[in-house]
Scaffold this motif. Sequence first.
Motif, PDB file in Angstrom:
ATOM      1  N   ARG A 105      -1.008  18.972  -6.693  1.00  0.00           N
ATOM      2  CA  ARG A 105      -2.484  18.855  -7.147  1.00  0.00           C
ATOM      3  C   ARG A 105      -3.259  17.882  -6.421  1.00  0.00           C
ATOM      4  O   ARG A 105      -2.392  17.030  -5.647  1.00  0.00           O
ATOM      5  CB  ARG A 105      -2.650  18.469  -8.732  1.00  0.00           C
ATOM      6  N   VAL A 106      -4.358  17.764  -6.427  1.00  0.00           N
ATOM      7  CA  VAL A 106      -5.301  16.657  -5.471  1.00  0.00           C
ATOM      8  C   VAL A 106      -4.988  15.335  -5.815  1.00  0.00           C
ATOM      9  O   VAL A 106      -4.434  14.580  -4.931  1.00  0.00           O
ATOM     10  CB  VAL A 106      -6.782  16.783  -5.784  1.00  0.00           C
ATOM     11  N   HIS A 107      -4.565  14.865  -7.194  1.00  0.00           N
ATOM     12  CA  HIS A 107      -4.114  13.585  -7.505  1.00  0.00           C
ATOM     13  C   HIS A 107      -2.764  13.411  -6.680  1.00  0.00           C
ATOM     14  O   HIS A 107      -2.464  11.882  -6.169  1.00  0.00           O
ATOM     15  CB  HIS A 107      -4.183  13.178  -8.774  1.00  0.00           C
ATOM     16  N   GLN A 108      -2.030  14.337  -6.477  1.00  0.00           N
ATOM     17  CA  GLN A 108      -0.498  14.016  -6.055  1.00  0.00           C
ATOM     18  C   GLN A 108      -0.630  13.721  -4.428  1.00  0.00           C
ATOM     19  O   GLN A 108      -0.043  13.084  -3.954  1.00  0.00           O
ATOM     20  CB  GLN A 108       0.268  15.207  -6.358  1.00  0.00           C
ATOM     21  N   LEU A 109      -1.715  14.480  -3.889  1.00  0.00           N
ATOM     22  CA  LEU A 109      -1.913  14.305  -2.559  1.00  0.00           C
ATOM     23  C   LEU A 109      -2.460  12.930  -2.321  1.00  0.00           C
ATOM     24  O   LEU A 109      -1.979  12.620  -0.930  1.00  0.00           O
ATOM     25  CB  LEU A 109      -3.075  15.529  -1.931  1.00  0.00           C
ATOM     26  N   LYS A 110      -3.377  12.635  -2.950  1.00  0.00           N
ATOM     27  CA  LYS A 110      -4.043  11.073  -2.744  1.00  0.00           C
ATOM     28  C   LYS A 110      -2.998   9.966  -2.909  1.00  0.00           C
ATOM     29  O   LYS A 110      -2.881   8.992  -2.357  1.00  0.00           O
ATOM     30  CB  LYS A 110      -5.125  10.816  -3.749  1.00  0.00           C
ATOM     31  N   ALA A 111      -2.026  10.305  -4.047  1.00  0.00           N
ATOM     32  CA  ALA A 111      -0.845   9.412  -4.177  1.00  0.00           C
ATOM     33  C   ALA A 111       0.073   9.391  -3.025  1.00  0.00           C
ATOM     34  O   ALA A 111       0.410   8.175  -2.696  1.00  0.00           O
ATOM     35  CB  ALA A 111       0.036   9.740  -5.550  1.00  0.00           C
ATOM     36  N   ALA A 112       0.218  10.516  -2.606  1.00  0.00           N
ATOM     37  CA  ALA A 112       1.110  10.387  -1.378  1.00  0.00           C
ATOM     38  C   ALA A 112       0.566   9.800  -0.106  1.00  0.00           C
ATOM     39  O   ALA A 112       1.061   9.225   0.744  1.00  0.00           O
ATOM     40  CB  ALA A 112       1.283  12.080  -0.852  1.00  0.00           C
ATOM     41  N   LEU A 113      -0.849  10.025  -0.074  1.00  0.00           N
ATOM     42  CA  LEU A 113      -1.376   9.174   0.939  1.00  0.00           C
ATOM     43  C   LEU A 113      -1.482   7.813   0.922  1.00  0.00           C
ATOM     44  O   LEU A 113      -1.176   6.883   1.912  1.00  0.00           O
ATOM     45  CB  LEU A 113      -3.028   9.778   1.092  1.00  0.00           C
ATOM     46  N   LYS A 114      -1.634   7.277  -0.323  1.00  0.00           N
ATOM     47  CA  LYS A 114      -1.578   6.048  -0.742  1.00  0.00           C
ATOM     48  C   LYS A 114      -0.245   5.420  -0.375  1.00  0.00           C
ATOM     49  O   LYS A 114      -0.042   4.391   0.438  1.00  0.00           O
ATOM     50  CB  LYS A 114      -1.904   5.705  -2.171  1.00  0.00           C
ATOM     51  N   THR A 115       0.940   6.149  -0.580  1.00  0.00           N
ATOM     52  CA  THR A 115       2.021   5.675  -0.495  1.00  0.00           C
ATOM     53  C   THR A 115       2.491   5.526   1.293  1.00  0.00           C
ATOM     54  O   THR A 115       3.161   4.736   1.797  1.00  0.00           O
ATOM     55  CB  THR A 115       3.274   6.550  -0.974  1.00  0.00           C
ATOM     56  N   HIS A 116       2.038   6.803   1.776  1.00  0.00           N
ATOM     57  CA  HIS A 116       2.078   6.810   3.240  1.00  0.00           C
ATOM     58  C   HIS A 116       1.698   5.601   3.917  1.00  0.00           C
ATOM     59  O   HIS A 116       2.346   4.859   4.810  1.00  0.00           O
ATOM     60  CB  HIS A 116       1.843   8.140   3.831  1.00  0.00           C
ATOM     61  N   VAL A 117       0.255   5.449   3.898  1.00  0.00           N
ATOM     62  CA  VAL A 117      -0.356   4.443   4.444  1.00  0.00           C
ATOM     63  C   VAL A 117       0.192   2.887   4.215  1.00  0.00           C
ATOM     64  O   VAL A 117       0.231   2.061   4.794  1.00  0.00           O
ATOM     65  CB  VAL A 117      -1.806   4.448   4.100  1.00  0.00           C
ATOM     66  N   THR A 118       0.508   2.821   2.872  1.00  0.00           N
ATOM     67  CA  THR A 118       1.367   1.435   2.485  1.00  0.00           C
ATOM     68  C   THR A 118       2.731   1.215   3.363  1.00  0.00           C
ATOM     69  O   THR A 118       2.567   0.292   3.414  1.00  0.00           O
ATOM     70  CB  THR A 118       1.607   1.368   1.057  1.00  0.00           C
ATOM     71  N   GLN A 119       3.258   2.230   3.153  1.00  0.00           N
ATOM     72  CA  GLN A 119       4.797   2.161   4.075  1.00  0.00           C
ATOM     73  C   GLN A 119       4.274   2.054   5.541  1.00  0.00           C
ATOM     74  O   GLN A 119       4.953   0.923   6.229  1.00  0.00           O
ATOM     75  CB  GLN A 119       5.348   3.357   3.896  1.00  0.00           C
ATOM     76  N   GLN A 120       3.400   2.585   6.149  1.00  0.00           N
ATOM     77  CA  GLN A 120       2.944   2.219   7.440  1.00  0.00           C
ATOM     78  C   GLN A 120       2.498   1.004   7.664  1.00  0.00           C
ATOM     79  O   GLN A 120       2.951   0.176   8.877  1.00  0.00           O
ATOM     80  CB  GLN A 120       1.864   3.315   7.912  1.00  0.00           C
ATOM     81  N   LEU A 121       1.697   0.396   6.774  1.00  0.00           N
ATOM     82  CA  LEU A 121       1.149  -0.786   6.985  1.00  0.00           C
ATOM     83  C   LEU A 121       2.221  -1.814   7.000  1.00  0.00           C
ATOM     84  O   LEU A 121       2.378  -2.861   7.668  1.00  0.00           O
ATOM     85  CB  LEU A 121       0.285  -1.225   6.093  1.00  0.00           C
ATOM     86  N   HIS A 122       3.197  -1.733   5.993  1.00  0.00           N
ATOM     87  CA  HIS A 122       4.472  -2.696   5.849  1.00  0.00           C
ATOM     88  C   HIS A 122       5.366  -2.646   7.133  1.00  0.00           C
ATOM     89  O   HIS A 122       5.879  -3.574   7.571  1.00  0.00           O
ATOM     90  CB  HIS A 122       5.582  -2.096   4.462  1.00  0.00           C
TER      91      HIS A 122
END
Length: 178
Positions: A105-122
Amino acid sequence: MCDSGAVSLHDTDENIQQESSSHDGKYYASDETPLSLSHSEMKEVFRKTLAKLLSSDPILHDLHPDITHQEVSGMLEVEAGRSMVVEVERADGRLYRLQVPRDARVHQLKAALKTHVTQQLHREGSRRHISWRSVWRRYWLVHPATGTKLVDHDATLASLDIQHKDKLVFLKRDNKTR
């Protein structure tokens, strides 16, 4: 009793001790790797060895050395056809490749985006914090092929005609639609 071709544990210990005499008291194997390491030293040796193995493998060469179990599981799910890859493009052209279930669902896509960006920044060593609430107030996620804005958080990606390897883009909201 050992046969003449076998090496006993005692013989191995003597060889290691003989080799260690020139290495400041640390025990070294024949390849100059210390056998007595602190936890942080062992993590660093493991990370470097894994990076070397991944970079030399023709299939795994594009994996990050600090890959997580979640990322590996996601890649296996994509290969098995149970998940799909959706790319999200920023205004500056940077792409984020997200792995989400086919029935996401859209909220799962947004959560995946948040996780991906956070990992990349880390991984980049950044201490930046992103206010996702602010991001979603200022930008829409849009499927450019259909022009559909991802507004309904409970809508499935399939119902919005988003398929494997589709690209989504950020679209700046105008002041009237906030």
